[in-house]
Design a protein around this motif. Structure first.
Motif, PDB file in Angstrom:
ATOM      1  N   PHE A   1      11.767  10.548 -11.019  1.00 43.53           N
ATOM      2  CA  PHE A   1      12.114  11.446  -9.913  1.00 43.53           C
ATOM      3  C   PHE A   1      13.386  10.974  -9.205  1.00 43.53           C
ATOM      4  CE2 PHE A   1      11.947  12.844  -5.487  1.00 43.53           C
ATOM      5  CZ  PHE A   1      11.815  14.210  -5.664  1.00 43.53           C
ATOM      6  N   ASP A   2      13.456   9.681  -8.887  1.00 47.21           N
ATOM      7  CA  ASP A   2      14.635   9.154  -8.185  1.00 47.21           C
ATOM      8  C   ASP A   2      15.906   9.379  -8.996  1.00 47.21           C
ATOM      9  OD1 ASP A   2      12.950   8.327  -6.210  1.00 47.21           O
ATOM     10  OD2 ASP A   2      13.032   6.196  -6.710  1.00 47.21           O
ATOM     11  N   LEU A   3      15.786   9.193 -10.304  1.00 42.56           N
ATOM     12  CA  LEU A   3      16.955   9.260 -11.182  1.00 42.56           C
ATOM     13  C   LEU A   3      17.436  10.697 -11.398  1.00 42.56           C
ATOM     14  CD1 LEU A   3      18.655   7.202 -12.758  1.00 42.56           C
ATOM     15  CD2 LEU A   3      17.068   7.469 -14.676  1.00 42.56           C
ATOM     16  N   HIS A   4      16.492  11.623 -11.530  1.00 47.84           N
ATOM     17  CA  HIS A   4      16.863  12.982 -11.942  1.00 47.84           C
ATOM     18  C   HIS A   4      16.734  14.039 -10.848  1.00 47.84           C
ATOM     19  CE1 HIS A   4      17.113  11.506 -15.999  1.00 47.84           C
ATOM     20  NE2 HIS A   4      15.841  11.173 -16.022  1.00 47.84           N
ATOM     21  N   ALA A   5      15.911  13.783  -9.807  1.00 42.05           N
ATOM     22  CA  ALA A   5      15.565  14.893  -8.911  1.00 42.05           C
ATOM     23  C   ALA A   5      15.488  14.522  -7.441  1.00 42.05           C
ATOM     24  CB  ALA A   5      14.208  15.472  -9.351  1.00 42.05           C
ATOM     25  N   SER A   6      15.979  13.334  -7.064  1.00 44.14           N
ATOM     26  CA  SER A   6      15.668  12.856  -5.711  1.00 44.14           C
ATOM     27  C   SER A   6      16.299  13.671  -4.585  1.00 44.14           C
ATOM     28  CB  SER A   6      16.052  11.383  -5.553  1.00 44.14           C
ATOM     29  OG  SER A   6      17.368  11.174  -5.954  1.00 44.14           O
TER      30      SER A   6
ATOM     31  N   ARG B   1       0.833  -1.214   0.000  1.00 45.79           N
ATOM     32  CA  ARG B   1       0.000   0.000   0.000  1.00 45.79           C
ATOM     33  C   ARG B   1       0.866   1.262   0.000  1.00 45.79           C
ATOM     34  NH1 ARG B   1      -5.267  -0.052   0.664  1.00 45.79           N
ATOM     35  NH2 ARG B   1      -6.283  -1.997   1.227  1.00 45.79           N
ATOM     36  N   ASP B   2       1.901   1.255   0.846  1.00 49.92           N
ATOM     37  CA  ASP B   2       2.776   2.438   0.915  1.00 49.92           C
ATOM     38  C   ASP B   2       3.442   2.706  -0.431  1.00 49.92           C
ATOM     39  OD1 ASP B   2       2.115   2.774   3.543  1.00 49.92           O
ATOM     40  OD2 ASP B   2       3.969   1.951   4.356  1.00 49.92           O
ATOM     41  N   VAL B   3       3.868   1.639  -1.094  1.00 46.41           N
ATOM     42  CA  VAL B   3       4.476   1.782  -2.418  1.00 46.41           C
ATOM     43  C   VAL B   3       3.452   2.341  -3.407  1.00 46.41           C
ATOM     44  CG1 VAL B   3       5.352   0.474  -4.394  1.00 46.41           C
ATOM     45  CG2 VAL B   3       6.304   0.066  -2.129  1.00 46.41           C
ATOM     46  N   TRP B   4       2.257   1.769  -3.393  1.00 44.15           N
ATOM     47  CA  TRP B   4       1.216   2.171  -4.357  1.00 44.15           C
ATOM     48  C   TRP B   4       0.808   3.631  -4.173  1.00 44.15           C
ATOM     49  CZ3 TRP B   4      -1.046  -0.459  -8.417  1.00 44.15           C
ATOM     50  CH2 TRP B   4      -2.167   0.156  -8.996  1.00 44.15           C
TER      51      TRP B   4
ATOM     52  N   THR C   1      27.790   6.834  -4.025  1.00 43.50           N
ATOM     53  CA  THR C   1      26.489   6.761  -4.692  1.00 43.50           C
ATOM     54  C   THR C   1      25.399   6.361  -3.698  1.00 43.50           C
ATOM     55  OG1 THR C   1      26.884   4.460  -5.304  1.00 43.50           O
ATOM     56  CG2 THR C   1      27.454   6.141  -6.947  1.00 43.50           C
ATOM     57  N   GLN C   2      24.169   6.633  -4.105  1.00 47.80           N
ATOM     58  CA  GLN C   2      22.990   6.174  -3.377  1.00 47.80           C
ATOM     59  C   GLN C   2      22.230   5.192  -4.263  1.00 47.80           C
ATOM     60  OE1 GLN C   2      21.350  10.195  -2.631  1.00 47.80           O
ATOM     61  NE2 GLN C   2      20.775   9.405  -0.627  1.00 47.80           N
ATOM     62  N   VAL C   3      21.678   4.147  -3.646  1.00 49.93           N
ATOM     63  CA  VAL C   3      20.856   3.184  -4.363  1.00 49.93           C
ATOM     64  C   VAL C   3      19.412   3.423  -3.939  1.00 49.93           C
ATOM     65  CG1 VAL C   3      20.408   0.736  -4.761  1.00 49.93           C
ATOM     66  CG2 VAL C   3      22.759   1.529  -4.381  1.00 49.93           C
ATOM     67  N   MET C   4      18.573   3.824  -4.899  1.00 54.33           N
ATOM     68  CA  MET C   4      17.201   4.223  -4.568  1.00 54.33           C
ATOM     69  C   MET C   4      16.179   3.316  -5.243  1.00 54.33           C
ATOM     70  SD  MET C   4      17.658   7.122  -2.842  1.00 54.33           S
ATOM     71  CE  MET C   4      16.265   8.202  -2.959  1.00 54.33           C
ATOM     72  N   ILE C   5      15.178   2.905  -4.460  1.00 54.75           N
ATOM     73  CA  ILE C   5      13.983   2.234  -5.004  1.00 54.75           C
ATOM     74  C   ILE C   5      12.780   2.898  -4.341  1.00 54.75           C
ATOM     75  CG2 ILE C   5      12.773   0.052  -5.382  1.00 54.75           C
ATOM     76  CD1 ILE C   5      15.354  -1.445  -4.759  1.00 54.75           C
ATOM     77  N   HIS C   6      11.879   3.438  -5.134  1.00 56.76           N
ATOM     78  CA  HIS C   6      10.694   4.127  -4.599  1.00 56.76           C
ATOM     79  C   HIS C   6      11.058   5.213  -3.583  1.00 56.76           C
ATOM     80  CE1 HIS C   6       7.636   1.822  -6.630  1.00 56.76           C
ATOM     81  NE2 HIS C   6       8.214   0.701  -6.255  1.00 56.76           N
ATOM     82  N   GLY C   7      12.138   5.947  -3.860  1.00 54.34           N
ATOM     83  CA  GLY C   7      12.477   7.087  -3.026  1.00 54.34           C
ATOM     84  C   GLY C   7      13.151   6.750  -1.719  1.00 54.34           C
ATOM     85  N   ILE C   8      13.443   5.475  -1.473  1.00 56.68           N
ATOM     86  CA  ILE C   8      14.155   5.121  -0.237  1.00 56.68           C
ATOM     87  C   ILE C   8      15.433   4.368  -0.597  1.00 56.68           C
ATOM     88  CG2 ILE C   8      12.046   5.015   1.154  1.00 56.68           C
ATOM     89  CD1 ILE C   8      12.341   1.946   1.027  1.00 56.68           C
TER      90      ILE C   8
END
Length: 275
Positions: free
Chosen positions: A87-92, A9-12, A236-243
């Motif tokens: 967003f994660d790729l370009h603006a996170s 749900r949080d992801v969605w 580097t940072q590894v991001m999935i769904h902003g986390i």
């Protein structure tokens, strides 16, 4: 599948507050006010920007309007990438709201695919789901579904209906208990600092010795530069769904709970902020 429905749900329901402004060189009949929208991370720009289009077309001459496209700080935004990934790729690491520029002319043919209708997005989305199921289950699950099930996946995403989507998608996330996981993990790794579209290869969730592979194992195998050297600093940072998930997280769990609706784990590797 373990029942971590709160995670699903949080992801969605992840949203990105966004401010759309019209490109300064577009010809308008009066000043174009910015338009604010909460964008669903799991959706696609061209699925959720009808209101944006209507808002700006009101101030434009019809002859000046051709295909709409979006950019962020000079980078055209690929509509076939999920919004959260863009967003994660370009603006996170920038301040919110996310500032997106709207264009109605000079479509960047070299950078973007055309998207003339929602049928194009649906075809792309279903192709991804089929590719993911080929990796996970040799296409057995998706092929056993009826056309109406495929449609329900799409309509659930298009209409932002969590229950409608997951009633079908949960079947794509199951596997025989004796297998302990999928055949291969559907993932794509994107690097902000390279022109290469993404990295994708075959990767099993379970090691030959039976232990669970982790996100760290995947990165060491596929993109070692994303994992800090033992004596060095993580650049580097590894991001999935902003986390930033812990590298010890089993990749099977991530695939079941943190995949986008297209059933792929979209992993962004971005420079760590220096301030």
């Amino acid at each position: 599948m373990t029942d971590d429905k709160d995670v699903l749900r949080d992801v969605w329901f992840g949203r990105i507050p966004t401010c759309f402004t019209l490109y300064q060189d577009e010809i308008t009949e009066r000043e174009a006010e910015p338009y604010y929208l909460l964008l669903p991370r799991v959706s696609y720009l061209t699925l959720v920007t009808d209101k944006v289009k209507k808002h700006f077309q009101k101030v434009m001459r019809q002859e000046e309007v051709s295909e709409i496209w979006f950019e962020y700080e000079g980078t055209p935004l690929k509509w076939h990438y999920p919004i959260g990934l863009l967003f994660d790729l370009h603006a996170s690491n920038t301040a919110l709201p996310w500032s997106i520029t709207v264009h109605f002319k000079n479509f960047p043919e070299k950078d973007l695919l055309h998207c003339h209708s929602k049928d194009v997005i649906e075809a792309h989305f279903m192709a991804c789901i089929k590719e993911a199921d080929a990796l996970k289950h040799k296409s057995q699950v998706i092929n056993e579904m009826q056309k109406k099930d495929h449609k329900q996946l799409w309509m659930g995403l298009q209409n932002d209906k969590f229950e409608q989507f997951w009633a079908i998608n949960r079947k794509l996330m199951e596997y025989p208990p004796e297998d302990n996981g999928f055949r291969y993990i559907p993932f794509r790794i994107y690097q902000a600092t390279t022109e290469r579209p993404f990295i994708q290869k075959l990767f099993r969730p379970i090691a030959s010795g039976g232990q669970l592979h982790t996100l760290g194992d995947l990165l060491k195998d596929v993109c070692p530069s994303a994992v800090a050297p033992e004596d060095g600093e993580q650049k580097t940072q590894v991001m999935i769904h902003g986390i930033e998930p812990m590298l010890e997280t089993p990749i099977q769990w991530l695939s079941e709970h943190m995949s986008y609706p297209d059933n792929f784990l979209h992993i962004s590797i971005i420079p760590r902020p220096t301030d």
